[in-house]
Design a protein around this motif. Structure first.
Motif, PDB file in Angstrom:
ATOM      1  N   ALA A 138       0.837  -1.212   0.000  1.00 36.76           N
ATOM      2  CA  ALA A 138       0.000   0.000   0.000  1.00 36.76           C
ATOM      3  C   ALA A 138       0.870   1.260   0.000  1.00 36.76           C
ATOM      4  O   ALA A 138       0.503   2.281  -0.600  1.00 36.76           O
ATOM      5  CB  ALA A 138      -0.928   0.005   1.210  1.00 36.76           C
ATOM      6  N   ARG A 139       1.999   1.207   0.659  1.00 38.92           N
ATOM      7  CA  ARG A 139       2.937   2.345   0.679  1.00 38.92           C
ATOM      8  C   ARG A 139       3.541   2.533  -0.713  1.00 38.92           C
ATOM      9  O   ARG A 139       3.695   3.661  -1.190  1.00 38.92           O
ATOM     10  CB  ARG A 139       4.031   2.073   1.727  1.00 38.92           C
ATOM     11  CG  ARG A 139       5.173   3.073   1.809  1.00 38.92           C
ATOM     12  CD  ARG A 139       4.785   4.381   2.473  1.00 38.92           C
ATOM     13  NE  ARG A 139       4.221   5.313   1.532  1.00 38.92           N
ATOM     14  CZ  ARG A 139       4.913   6.137   0.736  1.00 38.92           C
ATOM     15  NH1 ARG A 139       6.217   6.156   0.794  1.00 38.92           N
ATOM     16  NH2 ARG A 139       4.293   6.938  -0.078  1.00 38.92           N
TER      17      ARG A 139
ATOM     18  N   ASP B 114       2.128   1.600  -3.565  1.00 36.81           N
ATOM     19  CA  ASP B 114       1.055   2.086  -4.439  1.00 36.81           C
ATOM     20  C   ASP B 114       0.768   3.565  -4.213  1.00 36.81           C
ATOM     21  O   ASP B 114       0.475   4.309  -5.165  1.00 36.81           O
ATOM     22  CB  ASP B 114      -0.218   1.261  -4.219  1.00 36.81           C
ATOM     23  CG  ASP B 114      -0.124  -0.142  -4.809  1.00 36.81           C
ATOM     24  OD1 ASP B 114       0.829  -0.395  -5.584  1.00 36.81           O
ATOM     25  OD2 ASP B 114      -0.991  -0.982  -4.506  1.00 36.81           O
ATOM     26  N   ASP B 115       0.862   4.008  -2.983  1.00 38.09           N
ATOM     27  CA  ASP B 115       0.664   5.437  -2.688  1.00 38.09           C
ATOM     28  C   ASP B 115       1.742   6.268  -3.378  1.00 38.09           C
ATOM     29  O   ASP B 115       1.455   7.299  -4.003  1.00 38.09           O
ATOM     30  CB  ASP B 115       0.700   5.671  -1.178  1.00 38.09           C
ATOM     31  CG  ASP B 115       0.739   7.150  -0.814  1.00 38.09           C
ATOM     32  OD1 ASP B 115      -0.170   7.901  -1.205  1.00 38.09           O
ATOM     33  OD2 ASP B 115       1.705   7.571  -0.135  1.00 38.09           O
TER      34      ASP B 115
END
Length: 625
Positions: free
Chosen positions: A372-373, A375-376
């Motif tokens: 998720a990091r 992708d951010d």
């Protein structure tokens, strides 16, 4: 780099979209002629393999995502083909990183950047790269570009409209080289003039820095990112101007040091320029080498994620400084993990990119860095690329290339020079008369040295001496053009001991160029050679003007006493005629000190409101004469 200029040249003024679209249209026309029943429109006008941030992200492998987070210095690429092989998301040119080393013309730069871009477009998804550069006082790496006063001089103007105009000129010259990202403005708040980066800040006051920083962002980015804009970068987050003497790293005294201040002080002095920058949609923010109370900013999740991205709501790209991640921990794996988890989106590696990529991939696969990091980070990077229009127009718009160094651009810089000048003393010496017959004796180390006049971050990282670029005007050259016909001139240069005399002496002295920690100074002293030049020329002339070209206040008590008039000219850049504009009274002095001027180096740090008595307070400056 010569090889990079030869192969795979893209169309000079067309995008890869237009080229591929033309092929498709031609094929369609052929089909229409031969088989009328096969009328089909092109599936998409987008040449890349994805059409939006979400679409790209949904198709990307982990390798492709990490590649987007990787920024490599052009000089460290093993081969340009690695851009394709490793899906490199961004390149940069550091100081001196031109097509063939330091310098290079705008056309040569554009050819270089377009060539690199052609490799990015060969990747599976055809995602274009971002190209970054330190265009910090004009497009200062490019030969023939207009060089503006460094930020401390722009701060002295207090003219936000002029700062915005200067940034617009810089933007257009950057666009003319195919580059879409500048690592500017520096919105540091320098609180100790011994710091070698003092001149990169607009001044010691956060309100002044905030207003000038916003003006620069508006000049670079316009009303919003698009094909005719470049990304601005507010830097260096945070507290780089508040470090303590003796705490520097990388062998420096104060640069890259430790800001030993409370959170209340951090928020009152150093955070406001970032609040203003974010409120005005700055596209990127660069993290500082420095530490806050012993913790490196590059690894500080509270400052980057909680405060910047959370509290301030920053939606753009957080980029590291040059190898800044390496300073977090001697164990590179831990350093990378800490930096990415802290909230850094793109790492200016800038050298061992293969090691960075493999390290981050291993950390993700091990579960130490959440996907998720990743992708951010990639979302932020792709958003910028789509906003800039790079997917449609990845190559240089050559209509801008011809504008680099233009007369119109130089006129803006000349105005910036004359408005930046601060008159600290005038005993009836200025303005110089335009009528009558008299003699001016000129000398000093900086009177006829364009490199010295520009300072650091000019063609090369540390700057240089002499005619290091084309198109500029030294003070001496400007004086020869501006003097009334009845005035005679004698330039004694640095040989000031001779047998000569004059009605007016003009001594131009200052600091020799430096950048970053190499400019850290424990003395802030005028050199002994400069001191002698002032004494020599002023003792041989009836009236005497001293012009100081420096990146910060120096200890000038003796020279101030000797001179009949004293001008703080900062680091004015290429347009020396801005000084003569004011000396002869065509314009009045307008500049006001953006910093407190110390009477002794022992007063450092000295800032408005701290109870210390400066030689000249913040805001001082005689106007108009």
């Amino acid at each position: 780099m010569k090889e990079a200029l030869v192969n795979h040249q893209p169309p000079r003024r067309a995008s890869h979209v237009a080229a591929r679209l033309a092929v498709r249209i031609a094929a369609l026309a052929l089909l229409l002629a031969l088989t009328p029943l096969l009328v089909t429109a092109p599936a998409t006008t987008h040449a890349a393999g994805c059409t939006s941030t979400a679409d790209c992200l949904s198709q990307m492998t982990l390798d492709e995502k990490i590649g987007q987070m990787t920024q490599v210095a052009n000089t460290y690429l093993t081969t340009p083909a690695d851009i394709k092989t490793y899906f490199i998301g961004s390149l940069l040119s550091g100081g001196g990183g031109g097509p063939n080393g330091a310098g290079g013309t705008a056309s040569q730069w554009a050819d270089m950047v377009d060539n690199f871009q052609s490799y990015a477009l060969q990747t599976r998804l055809g995602i274009p790269m971002l190209y970054g550069v330190d265009a910090v006082h004009g497009h200062n790496n490019v030969s023939g570009a207009v060089i503006f006063p460094h930020n401390i001089g722009m701060g002295a103007t207090r003219n936000t409209a002029l700062e915005q105009q200067a940034a617009q000129v810089t933007r257009d010259e950057v666009l003319g080289t195919g580059i879409d990202w500048t690592f500017a403005p520096c919105v540091c708040v320098p609180r100790d003039d011994r710091w070698g980066r003092t001149y990169e800040g607009f001044g010691e006051d956060p309100a002044l820095v905030s207003s000038m920083g916003v003006a620069a962002i508006k000049g670079f980015q316009g009303a919003g990112l698009g094909p005719n804009t470049i990304m601005a970068t507010a830097k260096h987050y945070i507290g780089d101007g508040g470090t303590a003497w003796g705490t520097g790293s990388s062998g420096y005294q104060i640069d890259q040091g430790n800001a030993q201040i409370s959170e209340a002080v951090l928020r009152a002095i150093h955070l406001p320029p970032y609040q203003s920058a974010v409120a005005n949609s700055v596209a990127s923010i660069m993290v500082s080498y420095s530490s806050w109370n012993g913790v490196k900013d590059h690894g500080n999740q509270y400052l980057i994620t909680t405060v910047l991205k959370g509290e301030l709501g920053f939606q753009g790209i957080v980029v590291s400084d040059w190898a800044g991640v390496n300073q977090i921990n001697s164990n590179y794996t831990i350093a990378v993990r800490t930096a990415i988890n802290a909230g850094i989106d793109m790492v200016m590696v800038p050298d061992n990119y293969k090691t960075f990529i493999s390290t981050l991939k291993s950390e993700v696969n091990a579960g130490n860095v959440p996907i998720a990091r990743i992708d951010d980070a990639v979302t932020r990077i792709l958003n910028a690329k789509f906003a800039l229009g790079l997917f449609a127009n990845p190559y240089t718009d050559r209509s801008y290339t011809a504008q680099v160094g233009s007369a119109a651009h130089r006129a803006v810089a000349r105005q910036a020079v004359r408005e930046s000048l601060v008159l600290l003393k005038n005993n009836g010496v200025l303005p110089l008369a335009k009528t009558g017959t008299y003699k001016i004796v000129v000398g000093g180390s900086h009177a006829d040295n364009l490199g010295y006049q520009m300072g650091g971050w000019s063609i090369s990282w540390q700057g240089g001496s002499g005619a290091t670029t084309t198109g500029g005007t030294t003070f001496w050259q400007a004086l020869q053009a501006a003097k009334p016909a009845s005035v005679t001139l004698q330039n004694v240069g640095t040989r000031t001991k001779g047998n000569y005399s004059g009605d007016v002496g003009i001594v131009v002295i200052g600091e020799t160029p430096y950048a970053e920690g190499k400019g850290d100074s424990s003395t802030l002293a005028v050199s002994s050679a400069n001191a002698a030049q002032v004494t020599d020329i002023c003792s041989r002339t009836t009236k005497c003007v001293v012009i100081l070209m420096s990146g910060r206040p120096l200890i000038i008590n003796s020279q101030l006493s000797t001179a009949g008039a004293f001008v703080a000219a900062w680091l004015p850049g290429t347009e020396g005629a801005g000084i003569t504009d004011v000396l002869f009274g065509d314009y009045g002095f307008a500049g006001k000190l953006p910093v407190s001027w110390p009477s002794a180096v022992s007063q450092q740090p000295i800032n408005s409101g701290d109870g210390k008595t400066p030689l000249f307070p913040f805001g001082a400056g005689i106007t108009p004469f």
